[in-house]
Design a protein around this motif. Structure first.
Motif, PDB file in Angstrom:
ATOM      1  N   GLN A  17      -0.052   8.073 -16.898  1.00  0.00           N
ATOM      2  CA  GLN A  17       0.856   6.960 -16.639  1.00  0.00           C
ATOM      3  C   GLN A  17       0.153   5.970 -15.708  1.00  0.00           C
ATOM      4  N   ILE A  18      -0.079   4.756 -16.221  1.00  0.00           N
ATOM      5  CA  ILE A  18      -0.761   3.707 -15.462  1.00  0.00           C
ATOM      6  C   ILE A  18       0.068   2.434 -15.573  1.00  0.00           C
ATOM      7  N   PRO A  19       0.497   1.779 -14.535  1.00  0.00           N
ATOM      8  CA  PRO A  19       0.367   2.225 -13.152  1.00  0.00           C
ATOM      9  C   PRO A  19       1.284   3.418 -12.904  1.00  0.00           C
ATOM     10  N   ARG A  20       0.848   4.282 -12.026  1.00  0.00           N
ATOM     11  CA  ARG A  20       1.608   5.501 -11.731  1.00  0.00           C
ATOM     12  C   ARG A  20       2.909   5.141 -11.023  1.00  0.00           C
ATOM     13  N   ALA A  21       4.017   5.714 -11.477  1.00  0.00           N
ATOM     14  CA  ALA A  21       5.338   5.402 -10.927  1.00  0.00           C
ATOM     15  C   ALA A  21       5.429   5.706  -9.434  1.00  0.00           C
ATOM     16  N   GLU A  22       4.694   6.709  -8.977  1.00  0.00           N
ATOM     17  CA  GLU A  22       4.742   7.111  -7.558  1.00  0.00           C
ATOM     18  C   GLU A  22       4.269   6.009  -6.618  1.00  0.00           C
ATOM     19  N   ILE A  23       3.598   5.008  -7.149  1.00  0.00           N
ATOM     20  CA  ILE A  23       3.167   3.899  -6.301  1.00  0.00           C
ATOM     21  C   ILE A  23       4.366   3.306  -5.582  1.00  0.00           C
ATOM     22  N   CYS A  24       5.459   3.133  -6.282  1.00  0.00           N
ATOM     23  CA  CYS A  24       6.630   2.465  -5.704  1.00  0.00           C
ATOM     24  C   CYS A  24       7.653   3.413  -5.098  1.00  0.00           C
ATOM     25  N   THR A  25       7.491   4.724  -5.324  1.00  0.00           N
ATOM     26  CA  THR A  25       8.486   5.666  -4.820  1.00  0.00           C
ATOM     27  C   THR A  25       8.025   6.473  -3.619  1.00  0.00           C
ATOM     28  N   ASN A  26       6.727   6.572  -3.397  1.00  0.00           N
ATOM     29  CA  ASN A  26       6.232   7.394  -2.293  1.00  0.00           C
ATOM     30  C   ASN A  26       5.403   6.580  -1.306  1.00  0.00           C
ATOM     31  N   ALA A  27       5.831   6.624  -0.061  1.00  0.00           N
ATOM     32  CA  ALA A  27       5.127   5.899   1.000  1.00  0.00           C
ATOM     33  C   ALA A  27       3.682   6.357   1.118  1.00  0.00           C
ATOM     34  N   PHE A  28       3.428   7.639   0.881  1.00  0.00           N
ATOM     35  CA  PHE A  28       2.064   8.160   1.032  1.00  0.00           C
ATOM     36  C   PHE A  28       1.122   7.661  -0.057  1.00  0.00           C
ATOM     37  N   VAL A  29       1.653   6.976  -1.071  1.00  0.00           N
ATOM     38  CA  VAL A  29       0.833   6.318  -2.082  1.00  0.00           C
ATOM     39  C   VAL A  29       0.799   4.807  -1.821  1.00  0.00           C
ATOM     40  N   LEU A  30       1.972   4.218  -1.610  1.00  0.00           N
ATOM     41  CA  LEU A  30       2.061   2.766  -1.478  1.00  0.00           C
ATOM     42  C   LEU A  30       1.386   2.242  -0.213  1.00  0.00           C
ATOM     43  N   TRP A  31       1.591   2.887   0.934  1.00  0.00           N
ATOM     44  CA  TRP A  31       0.997   2.367   2.168  1.00  0.00           C
ATOM     45  C   TRP A  31      -0.536   2.343   2.090  1.00  0.00           C
ATOM     46  N   PRO A  32      -1.183   3.473   1.731  1.00  0.00           N
ATOM     47  CA  PRO A  32      -2.647   3.395   1.645  1.00  0.00           C
ATOM     48  C   PRO A  32      -3.137   2.452   0.544  1.00  0.00           C
ATOM     49  N   LEU A  33      -2.402   2.340  -0.569  1.00  0.00           N
ATOM     50  CA  LEU A  33      -2.805   1.400  -1.615  1.00  0.00           C
ATOM     51  C   LEU A  33      -2.693  -0.038  -1.111  1.00  0.00           C
ATOM     52  N   SER A  34      -1.637  -0.325  -0.358  1.00  0.00           N
ATOM     53  CA  SER A  34      -1.478  -1.677   0.185  1.00  0.00           C
ATOM     54  C   SER A  34      -2.553  -1.984   1.228  1.00  0.00           C
ATOM     55  N   GLU A  35      -3.109  -0.945   1.811  1.00  0.00           N
ATOM     56  CA  GLU A  35      -4.185  -1.111   2.797  1.00  0.00           C
ATOM     57  C   GLU A  35      -5.509  -1.483   2.116  1.00  0.00           C
ATOM     58  N   VAL A  36      -5.825  -0.834   0.990  1.00  0.00           N
ATOM     59  CA  VAL A  36      -7.117  -1.067   0.333  1.00  0.00           C
ATOM     60  C   VAL A  36      -7.070  -2.172  -0.719  1.00  0.00           C
ATOM     61  N   ALA A  37      -5.870  -2.509  -1.206  1.00  0.00           N
ATOM     62  CA  ALA A  37      -5.733  -3.550  -2.239  1.00  0.00           C
ATOM     63  C   ALA A  37      -4.499  -4.412  -1.952  1.00  0.00           C
ATOM     64  N   PRO A  38      -4.428  -5.021  -0.782  1.00  0.00           N
ATOM     65  CA  PRO A  38      -3.200  -5.716  -0.383  1.00  0.00           C
ATOM     66  C   PRO A  38      -2.797  -6.869  -1.304  1.00  0.00           C
TER      67      PRO A  38
END
Length: 165
Positions: free
Chosen positions: A112-133
């Motif tokens: 699944q791309i983009p992975r749904a967990e991007i928007c549901t889990n802080a432990f995915v979204l916060w670090p992703l927003s850090e490296v690809a804001p």
């Protein structure tokens, strides 16, 4: 070359397996470790089951492999680092590697791309927003920084851990 982002997590011997996982990713994609885009390391409670806290982060890199090849590489790395082939979805992990993004593709298979967990889990979204804001979610058309700003930060607690690499 595709730009990919991978979620990296561990709840068993966390520092060891996160470090081993990062080096295995660099080796598997034939990239010098210093060329990996690394988020901060975060600690979060287990989600979906009662268990030890996890360490989580996001890694970005450029690769020439197809999405199918990338998913196989990540599974092989997990298995090489102690993950059971019978591991249940919500259970402790030595190493959990999930592809989050592959360029701006939108897929259901082989992952699944983009992975749904991007928007549901802080432990995915916060670090992703850090490296690809400024990168935009291919479906929601919002940057990851915007999505993180809008995220209900009370829903999941995260703590930044000192980097272990």
């Amino acid at each position: 070359m595709a730009q990919i982002y991978i979620s990296v997590g561990s709840s068993i011997n966390r520092e060891h397996y996160i470090t081993q996982g990062l080096h295995a990713i660099a080796d598997a994609f034939n990239i010098h470790f210093s060329k990996l885009i690394l988020s901060s390391l975060y600690e979060s409670e287990a989600v979906g089951f009662a268990g030890a806290p996890f360490y989580n982060m996001v890694v970005g890199l450029h690769c020439s492999q197809s999405i199918k090849q990338v998913t196989k590489i990540l599974r092989d790395i997990e298995f090489a680092h102690g993950r059971s082939e019978n591991a249940q979805k919500y259970s402790p992990r030595t190493l959990d590697l999930d592809i989050l993004l592959y360029d701006d593709l939108i897929l259901e298979s082989p992952a699944q791309i983009p992975r749904a967990e991007i928007c549901t889990n802080a432990f995915v979204l916060w670090p992703l927003s850090e490296v690809a804001p400024t990168l935009c979610h291919p479906v929601l058309k919002k940057s990851y920084q915007e999505l993180w700003q809008q995220y209900d930060k009370e829903s999941q607690q995260l703590n930044i851990v000192n980097n272990c690499w």
